[in-house]
Design a protein around this motif. Structure first.
Motif, PDB file in Angstrom:
ATOM      1  N   GLY A  12       1.534  12.556   5.286  1.00 24.96           N
ATOM      2  CA  GLY A  12       1.705  13.752   4.446  1.00 24.96           C
ATOM      3  C   GLY A  12       3.157  14.179   4.421  1.00 24.96           C
ATOM      4  N   SER A  14       5.522  13.265   2.054  1.00 21.15           N
ATOM      5  CA  SER A  14       6.255  13.165   0.778  1.00 21.15           C
ATOM      6  C   SER A  14       6.747  14.530   0.298  1.00 21.15           C
ATOM      7  CB  SER A  14       5.373  12.510  -0.293  1.00 21.15           C
ATOM      8  OG  SER A  14       4.213  13.289  -0.508  1.00 21.15           O
ATOM      9  N   THR A  15       6.097  15.594   0.723  1.00 19.21           N
ATOM     10  CA  THR A  15       6.481  16.953   0.292  1.00 19.21           C
ATOM     11  C   THR A  15       6.244  17.935   1.449  1.00 19.21           C
ATOM     12  OG1 THR A  15       4.250  17.336  -0.562  1.00 19.21           O
ATOM     13  CG2 THR A  15       5.878  16.608  -2.167  1.00 19.21           C
ATOM     14  N   ILE A  17       5.640  20.529   4.403  1.00 22.15           N
ATOM     15  CA  ILE A  17       5.888  20.628   5.844  1.00 22.15           C
ATOM     16  C   ILE A  17       6.241  19.253   6.427  1.00 22.15           C
ATOM     17  CG2 ILE A  17       4.846  21.223   8.079  1.00 22.15           C
ATOM     18  CD1 ILE A  17       2.953  23.165   6.509  1.00 22.15           C
ATOM     19  N   ARG A  37       0.997   9.079  -0.386  1.00 25.85           N
ATOM     20  CA  ARG A  37       0.715   8.157  -1.499  1.00 25.85           C
ATOM     21  C   ARG A  37       1.917   7.992  -2.431  1.00 25.85           C
ATOM     22  NH1 ARG A  37      -4.122  11.582  -3.605  1.00 25.85           N
ATOM     23  NH2 ARG A  37      -2.474  13.033  -3.058  1.00 25.85           N
ATOM     24  N   SER A  38       2.763   9.026  -2.559  1.00 26.56           N
ATOM     25  CA  SER A  38       3.833   9.010  -3.562  1.00 26.56           C
ATOM     26  C   SER A  38       5.035   8.181  -3.088  1.00 26.56           C
ATOM     27  CB  SER A  38       4.323  10.436  -3.851  1.00 26.56           C
ATOM     28  OG  SER A  38       3.246  11.267  -4.125  1.00 26.56           O
ATOM     29  N   ASP A  58      -2.503   5.592   1.428  1.00 25.95           N
ATOM     30  CA  ASP A  58      -3.535   6.591   1.179  1.00 25.95           C
ATOM     31  C   ASP A  58      -4.375   6.672   2.458  1.00 25.95           C
ATOM     32  OD1 ASP A  58      -5.866   7.979   0.515  1.00 25.95           O
ATOM     33  OD2 ASP A  58      -5.845   7.252  -1.549  1.00 25.95           O
ATOM     34  N   VAL A  59      -4.337   7.809   3.142  1.00 34.01           N
ATOM     35  CA  VAL A  59      -5.005   7.901   4.455  1.00 34.01           C
ATOM     36  C   VAL A  59      -6.528   7.801   4.358  1.00 34.01           C
ATOM     37  CG1 VAL A  59      -3.161   9.230   5.555  1.00 34.01           C
ATOM     38  CG2 VAL A  59      -5.063  10.453   4.463  1.00 34.01           C
ATOM     39  N   GLY A  84      -0.534  14.932   9.096  1.00 33.15           N
ATOM     40  CA  GLY A  84      -0.433  16.150   8.284  1.00 33.15           C
ATOM     41  C   GLY A  84      -0.897  15.985   6.854  1.00 33.15           C
ATOM     42  N   TYR A 149     -11.993  23.721   2.194  1.00 34.10           N
ATOM     43  CA  TYR A 149     -10.812  23.587   3.067  1.00 34.10           C
ATOM     44  C   TYR A 149     -11.066  24.060   4.498  1.00 34.10           C
ATOM     45  CZ  TYR A 149      -5.824  24.033   4.359  1.00 34.10           C
ATOM     46  OH  TYR A 149      -4.598  23.916   4.956  1.00 34.10           O
ATOM     47  N   LYS A 153     -10.617  22.121   8.396  1.00 33.08           N
ATOM     48  CA  LYS A 153      -9.613  22.482   9.413  1.00 33.08           C
ATOM     49  C   LYS A 153     -10.299  22.905  10.708  1.00 33.08           C
ATOM     50  CE  LYS A 153      -6.070  21.577   6.836  1.00 33.08           C
ATOM     51  NZ  LYS A 153      -5.106  20.514   7.172  1.00 33.08           N
ATOM     52  N   GLY A 180       0.204  29.405   9.456  1.00 28.51           N
ATOM     53  CA  GLY A 180      -0.264  30.403   8.495  1.00 28.51           C
ATOM     54  C   GLY A 180       0.184  29.919   7.114  1.00 28.51           C
ATOM     55  N   VAL A 182       2.583  28.715   4.238  1.00 30.80           N
ATOM     56  CA  VAL A 182       3.889  28.075   4.111  1.00 30.80           C
ATOM     57  C   VAL A 182       4.102  27.771   2.625  1.00 30.80           C
ATOM     58  CG1 VAL A 182       5.357  26.164   4.874  1.00 30.80           C
ATOM     59  CG2 VAL A 182       3.557  27.020   6.408  1.00 30.80           C
ATOM     60  N   THR A 184       4.838  25.672  -0.052  1.00 26.30           N
ATOM     61  CA  THR A 184       4.897  24.228  -0.338  1.00 26.30           C
ATOM     62  C   THR A 184       4.124  23.975  -1.638  1.00 26.30           C
ATOM     63  OG1 THR A 184       2.792  23.693   0.735  1.00 26.30           O
ATOM     64  CG2 THR A 184       4.746  23.743   2.170  1.00 26.30           C
TER      65      THR A 184
HETATM   66  N1  LIG Z   1       1.193  25.286   3.091  1.00 29.14           N
HETATM   67  C1  LIG Z   1       0.414  26.035   3.866  1.00 29.14           C
HETATM   68  O1  LIG Z   1       0.358  27.275   3.725  1.00 29.14           O
HETATM   69  C2  LIG Z   1      -0.394  25.403   4.951  1.00 29.14           C
HETATM   70  C3  LIG Z   1      -1.030  26.247   5.866  1.00 29.14           C
HETATM   71  C4  LIG Z   1      -1.785  25.692   6.885  1.00 29.14           C
HETATM   72  C5  LIG Z   1      -1.907  24.319   6.982  1.00 29.14           C
HETATM   73  N2  LIG Z   1      -1.284  23.500   6.067  1.00 29.14           N
HETATM   74  C6  LIG Z   1      -1.455  22.064   6.226  1.00 29.14           C
HETATM   75  O2  LIG Z   1      -0.202  21.453   6.377  1.00 29.14           O
HETATM   76  C7  LIG Z   1      -0.284  20.097   5.934  1.00 29.14           C
HETATM   77  C8  LIG Z   1       0.856  19.829   4.979  1.00 29.14           C
HETATM   78  O3  LIG Z   1       0.646  20.637   3.830  1.00 29.14           O
HETATM   79  P1  LIG Z   1       1.836  21.214   2.937  1.00 29.14           P
HETATM   80  O4  LIG Z   1       1.664  22.651   2.864  1.00 29.14           O
HETATM   81  O5  LIG Z   1       3.124  20.635   3.363  1.00 29.14           O
HETATM   82  O6  LIG Z   1       1.374  20.676   1.508  1.00 29.14           O
HETATM   83  P2  LIG Z   1       1.926  19.528   0.556  1.00 29.14           P
HETATM   84  O7  LIG Z   1       3.366  19.710   0.330  1.00 29.14           O
HETATM   85  O8  LIG Z   1       0.993  19.486  -0.594  1.00 29.14           O
HETATM   86  O9  LIG Z   1       1.728  18.226   1.454  1.00 29.14           O
HETATM   87  C9  LIG Z   1       0.527  17.522   1.543  1.00 29.14           C
HETATM   88  C10 LIG Z   1       0.899  16.106   1.880  1.00 29.14           C
HETATM   89  O10 LIG Z   1      -0.296  15.336   2.050  1.00 29.14           O
HETATM   90  C11 LIG Z   1      -0.151  14.138   1.306  1.00 29.14           C
HETATM   91  N3  LIG Z   1      -1.457  13.607   0.946  1.00 29.14           N
HETATM   92  C12 LIG Z   1      -2.427  14.213   0.220  1.00 29.14           C
HETATM   93  N4  LIG Z   1      -3.455  13.371   0.073  1.00 29.14           N
HETATM   94  C13 LIG Z   1      -3.129  12.229   0.725  1.00 29.14           C
HETATM   95  C14 LIG Z   1      -3.776  10.979   0.929  1.00 29.14           C
HETATM   96  N5  LIG Z   1      -5.009  10.734   0.413  1.00 29.14           N
HETATM   97  N6  LIG Z   1      -3.152  10.021   1.639  1.00 29.14           N
HETATM   98  C15 LIG Z   1      -1.919  10.255   2.152  1.00 29.14           C
HETATM   99  N7  LIG Z   1      -1.246  11.400   2.000  1.00 29.14           N
HETATM  100  C16 LIG Z   1      -1.856  12.368   1.282  1.00 29.14           C
HETATM  101  C17 LIG Z   1       0.692  14.533   0.105  1.00 29.14           C
HETATM  102  O11 LIG Z   1       1.373  13.441  -0.450  1.00 29.14           O
HETATM  103  P3  LIG Z   1       0.905  12.529  -1.668  1.00 29.14           P
HETATM  104  O12 LIG Z   1       0.331  13.436  -2.699  1.00 29.14           O
HETATM  105  O13 LIG Z   1       2.171  11.857  -2.053  1.00 29.14           O
HETATM  106  O14 LIG Z   1      -0.093  11.583  -1.093  1.00 29.14           O
HETATM  107  C18 LIG Z   1       1.718  15.433   0.794  1.00 29.14           C
HETATM  108  O15 LIG Z   1       2.725  14.659   1.387  1.00 29.14           O
HETATM  109  C19 LIG Z   1      -1.657  19.954   5.296  1.00 29.14           C
HETATM  110  O16 LIG Z   1      -2.541  19.351   6.232  1.00 29.14           O
HETATM  111  C20 LIG Z   1      -2.076  21.383   5.026  1.00 29.14           C
HETATM  112  O17 LIG Z   1      -3.468  21.536   4.985  1.00 29.14           O
HETATM  113  C21 LIG Z   1      -0.521  24.026   5.069  1.00 29.14           C
END
Ligand SMILES: NC(=O)c1ccc[n+]([C@@H]2O[C@H](COP(=O)([O-])OP(=O)(O)OC[C@H]3O[C@@H](n4cnc5c(N)ncnc54)[C@H](OP(=O)(O)O)[C@@H]3O)[C@@H](O)[C@H]2O)c1
Length: 250
Positions: A12, A14-15, A17, A37-38, A58-59, A84, A149, A153, A180, A182, A184
């Motif tokens: 996770g 590519s974007t 956290i 994946r990207s 792709d996980v 992640g 979701y 978790k 909490g 973030v 993104t």
């Molecule tokens: N943002 C928040 O507020 C928040 C809060 C609590 C927890 N989180 C958790 O933090 C983690 C990172 O999230 P983020 O906020 O940084 O969001 P994000 O920028 O959307 O990152 C999600 C990442 O997961 C990858 N991903 C999605 N499906 C995938 C797959 N099938 N195989 C491989 N990679 C995959 C995406 O990349 P590709 O699309 O390129 O595959 C991307 O790199 C997640 O587990 C999220 O649930 C986020």
């Protein structure tokens, strides 16, 4: 604890956290392998770092996971994995759609299981390693509009508690990361207020600090996650009262 020269594999990345954490670890001298994946975004990240290498994946594809981890480990033995990869969709239980619910569980939970199924035997053989899983404070208790979701978790938090105790005798560490809100791509379309929202760089700093202290649970930002921890242990009548009010307002 210094991570200089340690090999991290982040899914996770590519974007958001994961990407910010990859850059932080790279700047601190770690060897960083990144998956998502990207491919294009991973290669951009690779070009921005000193020691970042891309391994597109792709996980949810269990058949590719083994070979992907072998490639990452061929670079150098994996010292630390941060799992992640995550998917979120807003959904109400009176308008359920099976597609996003299955995707949430496939990516968030089974994507993690697919990886640790291969990583645990590797780490046991080396008698070393650390597994970090990114869950969320949304996993503490059921949250409104989070049917696709919150349960995924909760499953990850439960999983990490099991792994922590069972892998300790093998000298394998486990951490659960509970952010909490973030800022993104995951949260950018949320139509509700996100109290205490922080940047991905701030999240990466908090994760780095927690990991370097060897913490089991790393939760941030302090104020919002403290509130969520209080709600986690609140009696059901109080919790449900507050959730009904939140549901009515979002
Ligand atoms: N943002 C928040 O507020 C928040 C809060 C609590 C927890 N989180 C958790 O933090 C983690 C990172 O999230 P983020 O906020 O940084 O969001 P994000 O920028 O959307 O990152 C999600 C990442 O997961 C990858 N991903 C999605 N499906 C995938 C797959 N099938 N195989 C491989 N990679 C995959 C995406 O990349 P590709 O699309 O390129 O595959 C991307 O790199 C997640 O587990 C999220 O649930 C986020």
């Amino acid at each position: 604890m210094s991570f200089k020269g340690k090999h991290f594999w982040i899914t996770g990345a590519s974007t958001g956290i994961g990407r910010a954490l990859a850059k932080k670890l790279d700047a601190e001298g770690a060897l960083v392998s990144v998956s998502a994946r990207s491919e294009d975004k991973l290669h951009e990240l690779e070009a921005e770092g000193e020691n970042i290498r891309a391994f597109p994946l792709d996980v949810t594809d269990q058949s590719l996971m083994g070979a992907a981890i072998d490639m990452v480990a061929d670079r150098a033995p994996i010292d630390h994995v941060v799992l992640g990869a995550g998917a979120w969709s807003i959904m109400d239980s009176d308008q359920m759609e099976m597609g996003p619910i299955r995707t949430g569980m496939e990516v968030n939970y089974f994507g993690t299981i697919n990886a640790i199924d291969k990583l645990i035997p590797m780490m046991i053989a080396r008698k070393a390693g650390h597994i970090s899983i990114i869950a969320s404070v949304a996993g503490y208790r059921g949250l409104p509009r989070s049917i696709a979701y919150s349960p995924t978790k909760a499953a990850l938090i439960n999983l990490a508690e099991i792994l922590k105790v069972e892998l300790e005798p093998h000298n394998i560490g486990v951490s659960i990361i509970n952010p909490g809100f973030v800022d993104t791509p995951l949260t950018q379309d949320n139509p509700f207020p996100m109290p205490g929202i922080i940047t991905a760089d701030e999240a990466a700093d908090a994760i780095y600090k927690g990991l370097s202290k060897g913490k089991f649970e790393i939760s941030f930002p302090f104020g919002f996650t403290l509130l969520m921890k209080v709600l986690r242990v609140a009696p059901n009548w109080l919790y449900l009262f507050i959730m009904r009010r939140i549901k009515a307002s979002i």
